[in-house]
Design an enzyme around this catalytic site. Structure first.
Site, PDB file in Angstrom:
ATOM      1  CB  SER A 144       5.265   2.408  -4.694  1.00  0.00           C
ATOM      2  OG  SER A 144       3.867   2.665  -4.759  1.00  0.00           O
ATOM      3  CE1 TYR A 157       3.258  -2.835  -5.401  1.00  0.00           C
ATOM      4  CE2 TYR A 157       2.287  -0.902  -4.354  1.00  0.00           C
ATOM      5  CZ  TYR A 157       3.060  -1.461  -5.360  1.00  0.00           C
ATOM      6  OH  TYR A 157       3.639  -0.653  -6.303  1.00  0.00           O
TER       7      TYR A 157
END
Length: 264
Positions: A144, A157
């Site tokens: 990501s 996250y």
């Protein structure tokens, strides 16, 4: 289409929606034979209906048994395995350390890292014997933008995606020269079913439901683009193809140029 994946046999984990479904569609269009591991029964049913020639295994990618079952189905159906792709993930909706109650921290951590990191490890471990017998074998994991820049997720996250980034590097080192391992680090993505942590009461909250998401995503990038899973899928196609046979331990960044800073 280019036929870059003609003859390739792939297992896509988390292919029921979003980036995973886009990867599945792109792999099929490029000539690959694909099997799927997906947890959500409704998504499995939709895949069975829309792609009757694709074997779909309903199961939990964080478990050894379900990954091994999916690999077995891929082998039985397609006669081998050349590529593993994992697109499994969960989000924390930017929760900072002060936003998570002390009693919720441990279960939220366990859920985040089990989903975002352990699933990738379990998939890779289960697929290794088959990949070692494959042709030009490779693994492509989903990182990501959050694995490179703070603020693109919360306190759980962001570290989980840094861990996937590290996993790409470690596996690439350990599995060379037999198996290439690379990552794709998408920026913000439209048309995704990425949801929040159930342990924080966010299990039914979808990232894609955020108001004005398309315009917000575009405004963050120098290219002024809001990318979808189908845009990201071509990075996976390239990394799974023999065109990238000299590339391992690397990451492709389909993020609209996010690393260049704020648009003018």
């Amino acid at each position: 289409m280019t036929g870059w994946l003609d003859g390739k046999r792939a297992l896509v984990v988390g292919a029921g929606s979003g980036i995973g479904r886009a990867v599945l569609d792109a792999f099929l269009a490029e000539g690959a034979k694909v099997a799927v591991l997906e947890r959500d029964p409704d998504k499995c049913a939709r895949l069975d209906e829309e792609l009757p020639g694709v074997p779909v295994v309903q199961g939990d990618a964080t478990t050894r048994a379900d990954n091994e079952h999916a690999v077995t189905v891929a082998l039985d159906t397609h006669g081998g395995l050349d590529t593993l792709v994992n697109c499994v993930g969960v989000f924390d909706f930017y929760r900072g350390i002060d936003d998570i109650d002390a009693e919720d921290l441990s279960p939220a951590f366990d859920e985040m890292f089990r989903t975002n990191v352990l699933s990738h490890l379990q998939s890779a471990k289960a697929a290794l014997p088959a990949l070692r017998d494959g042709t030009g074998p490779s693994i492509v994991l989903t990182e990501s933008t959050s694995a490179y820049y703070p603020g693109r997720g919360g306190v759980l996250y962001v570290p989980s995606k840094f861990a996937v980034r590290g996993l790409v590097t470690a596996l690439a080192h350990d599995l060379a020269p037999q198996i290439r391992v690379n990552g794709v680090a998408p920026g913000g993505t439209l048309n995704t079913d990425l949801r929040g942590l159930a342990s924080l009461g966010l299990g039914d909250v979808r990232l894609d439901d955020s108001p004005g998401r398309a315009s917000d995503l575009a405004a963050r990038t120098p290219l002024n683009v809001a990318l979808s899973g189908s845009d990201h899928a071509w990075s996976y196609v390239f990394l799974a193809s023999d065109r990238s046979r000299g590339i391992t331990g690397e990451t492709v960044h389909p993020d609209g140029g996010f690393r260049l800073g704020a648009p003018k």
